[in-house]
Write an enzyme that holds these catalytic residues in place. Structure first.
Site, PDB file in Angstrom:
ATOM      1  N   MET A  29       0.840  -1.200   0.000  1.00  0.00           N
ATOM      2  CA  MET A  29       0.000   0.000   0.000  1.00  0.00           C
ATOM      3  C   MET A  29       0.875   1.249   0.000  1.00  0.00           C
ATOM      4  O   MET A  29       0.422   2.332   0.383  1.00  0.00           O
ATOM      5  CB  MET A  29      -0.933  -0.019   1.211  1.00  0.00           C
ATOM      6  N   HIS A  33       9.178   0.941   2.944  1.00  0.00           N
ATOM      7  CA  HIS A  33      10.281   0.940   3.915  1.00  0.00           C
ATOM      8  C   HIS A  33      11.123  -0.314   3.684  1.00  0.00           C
ATOM      9  O   HIS A  33      10.845  -1.099   2.746  1.00  0.00           O
ATOM     10  CB  HIS A  33       9.729   1.004   5.338  1.00  0.00           C
ATOM     11  N   GLY A  35      11.231  -3.107   5.091  1.00  0.00           N
ATOM     12  CA  GLY A  35      10.483  -4.372   5.109  1.00  0.00           C
ATOM     13  C   GLY A  35       9.992  -4.719   3.710  1.00  0.00           C
ATOM     14  O   GLY A  35      10.171  -5.845   3.220  1.00  0.00           O
ATOM     15  N   HIS A  36       9.410  -3.727   3.043  1.00  0.00           N
ATOM     16  CA  HIS A  36       8.950  -3.943   1.661  1.00  0.00           C
ATOM     17  C   HIS A  36      10.132  -4.284   0.754  1.00  0.00           C
ATOM     18  O   HIS A  36      10.034  -5.149  -0.120  1.00  0.00           O
ATOM     19  CB  HIS A  36       8.264  -2.685   1.114  1.00  0.00           C
ATOM     20  N   GLY A 147       4.678 -10.483   3.987  1.00  0.00           N
ATOM     21  CA  GLY A 147       5.477 -10.407   5.206  1.00  0.00           C
ATOM     22  C   GLY A 147       4.857 -11.188   6.359  1.00  0.00           C
ATOM     23  O   GLY A 147       3.638 -11.194   6.524  1.00  0.00           O
ATOM     24  N   LYS A 149       5.173 -10.253   9.183  1.00  0.00           N
ATOM     25  CA  LYS A 149       4.714  -9.198  10.113  1.00  0.00           C
ATOM     26  C   LYS A 149       3.188  -9.205  10.204  1.00  0.00           C
ATOM     27  O   LYS A 149       2.626  -8.984  11.258  1.00  0.00           O
ATOM     28  CB  LYS A 149       5.209  -7.847   9.625  1.00  0.00           C
ATOM     29  N   SER A 185       7.240  -0.373   9.606  1.00  0.00           N
ATOM     30  CA  SER A 185       5.826  -0.276   9.224  1.00  0.00           C
ATOM     31  C   SER A 185       5.572   1.096   8.633  1.00  0.00           C
ATOM     32  O   SER A 185       6.165   2.086   9.080  1.00  0.00           O
ATOM     33  CB  SER A 185       4.954  -0.471  10.467  1.00  0.00           C
TER      34      SER A 185
HETATM   35  P1  AMP Z   1       1.568  -3.011   3.473  1.00  0.00           P
HETATM   36  O1  AMP Z   1       2.086  -2.022   2.506  1.00  0.00           O
HETATM   37  O2  AMP Z   1       1.664  -2.573   4.899  1.00  0.00           O
HETATM   38  O3  AMP Z   1       0.213  -3.544   3.090  1.00  0.00           O
HETATM   39  O4  AMP Z   1       2.546  -4.257   3.399  1.00  0.00           O
HETATM   40  C1  AMP Z   1       2.855  -4.887   2.186  1.00  0.00           C
HETATM   41  C2  AMP Z   1       3.596  -6.153   2.483  1.00  0.00           C
HETATM   42  O5  AMP Z   1       4.801  -5.849   3.188  1.00  0.00           O
HETATM   43  C3  AMP Z   1       2.795  -7.121   3.378  1.00  0.00           C
HETATM   44  O6  AMP Z   1       2.982  -8.431   2.896  1.00  0.00           O
HETATM   45  C4  AMP Z   1       3.427  -6.920   4.723  1.00  0.00           C
HETATM   46  O7  AMP Z   1       3.308  -8.048   5.560  1.00  0.00           O
HETATM   47  C5  AMP Z   1       4.877  -6.674   4.328  1.00  0.00           C
HETATM   48  N1  AMP Z   1       5.590  -6.002   5.413  1.00  0.00           N
HETATM   49  C6  AMP Z   1       5.178  -4.907   6.101  1.00  0.00           C
HETATM   50  N2  AMP Z   1       6.075  -4.593   7.048  1.00  0.00           N
HETATM   51  C7  AMP Z   1       7.069  -5.502   6.967  1.00  0.00           C
HETATM   52  C8  AMP Z   1       8.272  -5.719   7.708  1.00  0.00           C
HETATM   53  N3  AMP Z   1       8.645  -4.928   8.710  1.00  0.00           N
HETATM   54  N4  AMP Z   1       9.050  -6.761   7.346  1.00  0.00           N
HETATM   55  C9  AMP Z   1       8.696  -7.584   6.318  1.00  0.00           C
HETATM   56  N5  AMP Z   1       7.563  -7.431   5.596  1.00  0.00           N
HETATM   57  C10 AMP Z   1       6.757  -6.419   5.924  1.00  0.00           C
END
Ligand code: AMP
Length: 278
Positions: A29, A33, A35-36, A147, A149, A185
């Site tokens: 979304m 960062h 993590g992504h 993730g 997470k 995050s």
């Molecule tokens: P989001 O943009 O928050 O919807 O996350 C997109 C993807 O990145 C999802 O699969 C999350 O689980 C993963 N994600 C978010 N934060 C982390 C993190 N700190 N480490 C690894 N993957 C992450």
């Protein structure tokens, strides 16, 4: 790096590869960062072509305020994706993925959605699954990266892929953390520096559980609750010990790496979730 704003353009581009190339897909979304980036790196390692989607999915927000506050950092997101050598970005407007007035589909994920986020964010997983089903159908990736997470999400997406009889392999990727242990995050951007420091409490509690498994579930749960009571700036929403295969609460350990402790807490109005596998 190619950037597509419509599914037709994206699919036209992908069609040119035929079945020759493996495709790794990382849905996000935005507000990217490290993590992504780690997910994209895994995609680069395992697949010929890496695609990242950036789409803030309206149907998965049960709280309109949360959607309105969701950070948007598209320019830096794209710079980060170039650096990590992502091949393709899909960044559509809402009407590329949803018809006017369309709402989330209703899914049955059994026990996977009854607790944790399913309990505290009603409708969230229907919205999440709706968009992931659409994206998997459009892209038809070889592997999709999620993730750990968002642990409950990962297991629900695995179930969704099975229900769809999809050929896509759903791969979980370990959580990337900052120095203090705070999981990276997009929502961390909404925290002050001091709040970020205090937020390491979450990881400290998770780690304590991992290192003190012999104390048993009930004692560890009490430990977490007491730690949060000591830190007035935090409100603990839940601290739950669950079985990975069902996401249902446990009273006793089921073996090594079969359970997890999941925490959700608010700090200065920002909702943070994290977990550790035990
Ligand atoms: P989001 O943009 O928050 O919807 O996350 C997109 C993807 O990145 C999802 O699969 C999350 O689980 C993963 N994600 C978010 N934060 C982390 C993190 N700190 N480490 C690894 N993957 C992450």
């Amino acid at each position: 790096m190619f950037i597509f704003k419509s599914k037709e353009e994206l699919q036209k581009h992908l069609a040119a590869f035929g079945n020759e190339k493996t495709i790794g897909f990382t849905p996000t979304m935005g507000a990217l960062h490290l993590g992504h980036m780690h997910l994209i790196e895994q995609s680069n390692l395992k697949c010929d072509i890496s695609i990242c989607s950036i789409f803030v999915n309206p149907t998965q927000f049960n709280n309109p305020n949360d959607l309105a506050k969701y950070p948007n950092t598209l320019t830096t997101d794209l710079e980060m994706l170039v650096k990590v050598k992502c091949d393709i970005v899909y960044n559509p407007p809402v009407n590329d993925l949803y018809a006017k007035g369309e709402t989330a589909k209703s899914y049955d994920f059994g026990s996977l959605t009854t607790g944790l986020e399913g309990k505290f964010r009603p409708g969230h997983f229907n919205g999440m699954a709706t968009i992931i089903e659409k994206l998997l159908n459009i892209i038809k990736p070889t592997i999709a990266f999620f993730g750990q997470k968002d642990l409950q999400q990962l297991y629900i997406v695995k179930d969704l892929a099975e229900q769809m009889q999809s050929n896509t392999l759903i791969e979980g990727v370990e959580t990337v953390r900052g120095k203090s242990g705070l999981a990276k995050s997009s929502r961390n951007k909404l925290l002050s520096e001091s709040a970020k420091k205090e937020a390491s409490l979450i990881y400290n509690c998770l780690n304590y559980c991992k290192n003190n498994k012999e104390d048993g579930v009930n004692k560890l749960k009490l430990y977490i609750q007491q730690e949060f009571l000591k830190h007035g700036n935090f409100t603990l929403e839940y601290a739950e010990f669950v079985a990975l295969n069902t996401m249902l609460p446990i009273n006793d350990w089921e073996g090594v790496n079969k359970n997890a402790v999941c925490i959700s807490a608010y700090h200065s109005g920002v909702r943070l979730i994290d977990n550790i596998i035990l």
